[in-house]
Design a protein around this motif. Structure first.
Motif, PDB file in Angstrom:
ATOM      1  N   MET A  21       2.797   0.968  11.806  1.00 34.23           N
ATOM      2  CA  MET A  21       2.444   0.541  10.458  1.00 34.23           C
ATOM      3  C   MET A  21       0.982   0.099  10.401  1.00 34.23           C
ATOM      4  O   MET A  21       0.237   0.499   9.501  1.00 34.23           O
ATOM      5  CB  MET A  21       3.348  -0.603   9.989  1.00 34.23           C
ATOM      6  CG  MET A  21       3.001  -1.103   8.599  1.00 34.23           C
ATOM      7  SD  MET A  21       3.968  -2.523   8.114  1.00 34.23           S
ATOM      8  CE  MET A  21       5.417  -1.698   7.508  1.00 34.23           C
ATOM      9  N   MET A  22       0.574  -0.690  11.368  1.00 35.95           N
ATOM     10  CA  MET A  22      -0.806  -1.176  11.390  1.00 35.95           C
ATOM     11  C   MET A  22      -1.797  -0.031  11.609  1.00 35.95           C
ATOM     12  O   MET A  22      -2.804   0.074  10.894  1.00 35.95           O
ATOM     13  CB  MET A  22      -0.968  -2.241  12.476  1.00 35.95           C
ATOM     14  CG  MET A  22      -0.214  -3.508  12.180  1.00 35.95           C
ATOM     15  SD  MET A  22      -0.328  -4.713  13.503  1.00 35.95           S
ATOM     16  CE  MET A  22      -2.047  -5.152  13.391  1.00 35.95           C
ATOM     17  N   VAL A  23      -1.513   0.820  12.573  1.00 34.86           N
ATOM     18  CA  VAL A  23      -2.436   1.910  12.887  1.00 34.86           C
ATOM     19  C   VAL A  23      -2.524   2.904  11.730  1.00 34.86           C
ATOM     20  O   VAL A  23      -3.623   3.334  11.361  1.00 34.86           O
ATOM     21  CB  VAL A  23      -2.014   2.609  14.204  1.00 34.86           C
ATOM     22  CG1 VAL A  23      -2.801   3.880  14.427  1.00 34.86           C
ATOM     23  CG2 VAL A  23      -2.186   1.660  15.375  1.00 34.86           C
ATOM     24  N   SER A  24      -1.398   3.261  11.139  1.00 31.35           N
ATOM     25  CA  SER A  24      -1.443   4.204  10.020  1.00 31.35           C
ATOM     26  C   SER A  24      -2.115   3.578   8.803  1.00 31.35           C
ATOM     27  O   SER A  24      -2.806   4.266   8.048  1.00 31.35           O
ATOM     28  CB  SER A  24      -0.048   4.707   9.663  1.00 31.35           C
ATOM     29  OG  SER A  24       0.765   3.661   9.170  1.00 31.35           O
ATOM     30  N   GLY A  25      -1.942   2.280   8.615  1.00 31.49           N
ATOM     31  CA  GLY A  25      -2.620   1.596   7.511  1.00 31.49           C
ATOM     32  C   GLY A  25      -4.128   1.619   7.674  1.00 31.49           C
ATOM     33  O   GLY A  25      -4.868   1.901   6.725  1.00 31.49           O
ATOM     34  N   ILE A  26      -4.593   1.339   8.876  1.00 28.22           N
ATOM     35  CA  ILE A  26      -6.034   1.375   9.144  1.00 28.22           C
ATOM     36  C   ILE A  26      -6.569   2.789   8.987  1.00 28.22           C
ATOM     37  O   ILE A  26      -7.610   3.010   8.357  1.00 28.22           O
ATOM     38  CB  ILE A  26      -6.332   0.817  10.551  1.00 28.22           C
ATOM     39  CG1 ILE A  26      -6.038  -0.685  10.585  1.00 28.22           C
ATOM     40  CG2 ILE A  26      -7.778   1.106  10.961  1.00 28.22           C
ATOM     41  CD1 ILE A  26      -5.990  -1.275  11.977  1.00 28.22           C
ATOM     42  N   ALA A  27      -5.868   3.767   9.549  1.00 27.26           N
ATOM     43  CA  ALA A  27      -6.318   5.157   9.446  1.00 27.26           C
ATOM     44  C   ALA A  27      -6.322   5.641   8.001  1.00 27.26           C
ATOM     45  O   ALA A  27      -7.266   6.328   7.572  1.00 27.26           O
ATOM     46  CB  ALA A  27      -5.430   6.051  10.305  1.00 27.26           C
ATOM     47  N   THR A  28      -5.304   5.274   7.244  1.00 29.09           N
ATOM     48  CA  THR A  28      -5.245   5.675   5.840  1.00 29.09           C
ATOM     49  C   THR A  28      -6.385   5.026   5.059  1.00 29.09           C
ATOM     50  O   THR A  28      -7.068   5.689   4.269  1.00 29.09           O
ATOM     51  CB  THR A  28      -3.888   5.308   5.214  1.00 29.09           C
ATOM     52  OG1 THR A  28      -2.842   5.940   5.956  1.00 29.09           O
ATOM     53  CG2 THR A  28      -3.804   5.733   3.757  1.00 29.09           C
ATOM     54  N   TYR A  29      -6.617   3.749   5.291  1.00 29.28           N
ATOM     55  CA  TYR A  29      -7.696   3.048   4.604  1.00 29.28           C
ATOM     56  C   TYR A  29      -9.058   3.659   4.937  1.00 29.28           C
ATOM     57  O   TYR A  29      -9.886   3.873   4.053  1.00 29.28           O
ATOM     58  CB  TYR A  29      -7.680   1.561   4.955  1.00 29.28           C
ATOM     59  CG  TYR A  29      -8.822   0.809   4.336  1.00 29.28           C
ATOM     60  CD1 TYR A  29      -8.795   0.464   2.993  1.00 29.28           C
ATOM     61  CD2 TYR A  29      -9.934   0.465   5.089  1.00 29.28           C
ATOM     62  CE1 TYR A  29      -9.851  -0.216   2.403  1.00 29.28           C
ATOM     63  CE2 TYR A  29     -10.996  -0.212   4.512  1.00 29.28           C
ATOM     64  CZ  TYR A  29     -10.953  -0.546   3.179  1.00 29.28           C
ATOM     65  OH  TYR A  29     -12.001  -1.215   2.603  1.00 29.28           O
ATOM     66  N   ARG A  30      -9.276   3.957   6.210  1.00 30.92           N
ATOM     67  CA  ARG A  30     -10.561   4.541   6.608  1.00 30.92           C
ATOM     68  C   ARG A  30     -10.752   5.939   6.029  1.00 30.92           C
ATOM     69  O   ARG A  30     -11.870   6.372   5.801  1.00 30.92           O
ATOM     70  CB  ARG A  30     -10.682   4.572   8.122  1.00 30.92           C
ATOM     71  CG  ARG A  30     -10.860   3.168   8.722  1.00 30.92           C
ATOM     72  CD  ARG A  30     -11.080   3.227  10.214  1.00 30.92           C
ATOM     73  NE  ARG A  30     -12.089   4.191  10.596  1.00 30.92           N
ATOM     74  CZ  ARG A  30     -13.360   3.896  10.879  1.00 30.92           C
ATOM     75  NH1 ARG A  30     -13.765   2.657  10.803  1.00 30.92           N
ATOM     76  NH2 ARG A  30     -14.196   4.835  11.244  1.00 30.92           N
ATOM     77  N   THR A  31      -9.655   6.642   5.799  1.00 30.02           N
ATOM     78  CA  THR A  31      -9.754   8.002   5.272  1.00 30.02           C
ATOM     79  C   THR A  31      -9.977   8.029   3.771  1.00 30.02           C
ATOM     80  O   THR A  31     -10.840   8.771   3.284  1.00 30.02           O
ATOM     81  CB  THR A  31      -8.477   8.792   5.620  1.00 30.02           C
ATOM     82  OG1 THR A  31      -8.319   8.811   7.042  1.00 30.02           O
ATOM     83  CG2 THR A  31      -8.555  10.211   5.103  1.00 30.02           C
ATOM     84  N   VAL A  32      -9.208   7.237   3.012  1.00 33.26           N
ATOM     85  CA  VAL A  32      -9.270   7.341   1.547  1.00 33.26           C
ATOM     86  C   VAL A  32      -9.790   6.084   0.861  1.00 33.26           C
ATOM     87  O   VAL A  32     -10.075   6.118  -0.330  1.00 33.26           O
ATOM     88  CB  VAL A  32      -7.885   7.702   0.956  1.00 33.26           C
ATOM     89  CG1 VAL A  32      -7.411   9.039   1.477  1.00 33.26           C
ATOM     90  CG2 VAL A  32      -6.868   6.610   1.194  1.00 33.26           C
TER      91      VAL A  32
END
Length: 76
Positions: A21-32
């Motif tokens: 959850m944390m890693v996908s949240g960071i990756a999603t935030y950095r992407t969009v």
């Protein structure tokens, strides 16, 4: 309550869920960035990540424990 003999699996389930959850949240935030619908997009990315993370954790965790045991020593 879940019997203690399943603690390894429950621990892995919780740990993989929180970490993915944390890693996908960071990756999603950095992407969009913080866009409208961010949470929906994040959850849509998190659930498939968790489906990969949980079985991976169950397989890799014993290997990691053995490696850590070889890299560390007990202090007397």
């Amino acid at each position: 309550m879940i019997p203690a003999r399943y603690a390894y699996f429950v621990f892995g389930f919780v740990l993989s869920g929180l970490m993915s959850m944390m890693v996908s949240g960071i990756a999603t935030y950095r992407t969009v960035g913080m866009i409208d619908g961010f949470v929906t997009l994040w959850l849509g990315n998190w659930l498939p990540s968790w489906m990969v993370a949980y079985p991976t954790l169950l397989v890799v965790s014993p290997i990691a424990r053995r490696l850590v045991a070889k890299l560390t020593r007990l202090d007397a």
